[in-house]
Design a protein around this motif. Structure first.
Motif, PDB file in Angstrom:
ATOM      1  N   ALA A  12      15.658  60.202  18.650  1.00  0.00           N
ATOM      2  CA  ALA A  12      16.410  61.148  17.814  1.00  0.00           C
ATOM      3  C   ALA A  12      17.895  61.094  18.160  1.00  0.00           C
ATOM      4  O   ALA A  12      18.756  61.153  17.274  1.00  0.00           O
ATOM      5  CB  ALA A  12      15.869  62.565  17.988  1.00  0.00           C
ATOM      6  N   LYS A  13      18.198  60.941  19.438  1.00  0.00           N
ATOM      7  CA  LYS A  13      19.588  60.860  19.864  1.00  0.00           C
ATOM      8  C   LYS A  13      20.236  59.572  19.361  1.00  0.00           C
ATOM      9  O   LYS A  13      21.382  59.587  18.911  1.00  0.00           O
ATOM     10  CB  LYS A  13      19.678  60.936  21.388  1.00  0.00           C
ATOM     11  N   GLU A  17      23.501  59.335  16.849  1.00  0.00           N
ATOM     12  CA  GLU A  17      24.738  58.592  17.104  1.00  0.00           C
ATOM     13  C   GLU A  17      25.206  57.857  15.856  1.00  0.00           C
ATOM     14  O   GLU A  17      26.401  57.779  15.588  1.00  0.00           O
ATOM     15  CB  GLU A  17      24.537  57.625  18.272  1.00  0.00           C
ATOM     16  N   SER A  18      24.260  57.337  15.072  1.00  0.00           N
ATOM     17  CA  SER A  18      24.668  56.661  13.842  1.00  0.00           C
ATOM     18  C   SER A  18      25.003  57.649  12.726  1.00  0.00           C
ATOM     19  O   SER A  18      25.904  57.416  11.928  1.00  0.00           O
ATOM     20  CB  SER A  18      23.595  55.671  13.381  1.00  0.00           C
ATOM     21  N   VAL A  81      18.575  68.360  15.777  1.00  0.00           N
ATOM     22  CA  VAL A  81      18.228  68.618  14.380  1.00  0.00           C
ATOM     23  C   VAL A  81      17.412  67.459  13.807  1.00  0.00           C
ATOM     24  O   VAL A  81      16.445  67.687  13.067  1.00  0.00           O
ATOM     25  CB  VAL A  81      19.495  68.912  13.545  1.00  0.00           C
ATOM     26  N   VAL A  82      17.746  66.233  14.166  1.00  0.00           N
ATOM     27  CA  VAL A  82      16.948  65.073  13.742  1.00  0.00           C
ATOM     28  C   VAL A  82      15.514  65.244  14.232  1.00  0.00           C
ATOM     29  O   VAL A  82      14.553  65.057  13.480  1.00  0.00           O
ATOM     30  CB  VAL A  82      17.550  63.753  14.288  1.00  0.00           C
ATOM     31  N   TYR A  83      15.364  65.596  15.493  1.00  0.00           N
ATOM     32  CA  TYR A  83      14.029  65.784  16.067  1.00  0.00           C
ATOM     33  C   TYR A  83      13.285  66.905  15.345  1.00  0.00           C
ATOM     34  O   TYR A  83      12.120  66.778  15.003  1.00  0.00           O
ATOM     35  CB  TYR A  83      14.136  66.097  17.566  1.00  0.00           C
ATOM     36  N   PHE A  84      13.988  68.003  15.107  1.00  0.00           N
ATOM     37  CA  PHE A  84      13.386  69.151  14.441  1.00  0.00           C
ATOM     38  C   PHE A  84      12.892  68.808  13.041  1.00  0.00           C
ATOM     39  O   PHE A  84      11.808  69.224  12.626  1.00  0.00           O
ATOM     40  CB  PHE A  84      14.392  70.307  14.394  1.00  0.00           C
TER      41      PHE A  84
END
Length: 129
Positions: A12-13, A17-18, A81-84
């Motif tokens: 997710a991190k 980054e992108s 937020v991506v992970y969520f």
């Protein structure tokens, strides 16, 4: 002492980054996250204040209203937020009773990691309300 990243957060991190370089993609991600959070507020009660603070921080950063924040803080916030938003993370969201435990863990990890920056943002919010 640096905290250990929760399982599954590394990917997710990397995605964060992108995404961080494209404000329209962050805005779209944020929209999905807010919708998902609103539909699942009861399950997210323990992390609601922190999760919504991350949303507000991202919204203020994307709009350019708040810039006094390190790049790495924004990457971690976007990563949370991506992970969520991902329904098929470490514990899929559809698993009854426990589907949001990993999401809460990631939000807690990120908020603890960027606690000073979140506190500064909340102070900024209060001074601008």
């Amino acid at each position: 002492m640096k905290k250990k990243q929760p399982a599954g957060f590394r990917s997710a991190k990397r995605k964060a980054e992108s995404l961080a370089n494209d404000k329209s993609k962050v805005t779209s991600l944020l929209s999905k996250a807010i919708s998902k959070a609103d539909k699942n507020r009861g399950r997210l009660n323990k992390v609601w204040d922190d999760l919504t603070a991350l949303f507000r921080l991202l919204r203020a950063w994307v709009s350019g209203n708040y810039r006094d924040v390190p790049w790495q803080t924004m990457v971690l916030a976007i990563g949370a937020v991506v992970y969520f938003v991902n329904p098929f993370d470490l514990i899929p969201d559809f698993v009854p009773s426990i589907g949001y435990i990993d999401d809460a863990t990631v939000v807690g990890f990120v908020v603890a990691s960027i606690g000073g920056d979140i506190a500064n943002f909340r102070d900024w919010e209060h001074s601008h309300s």
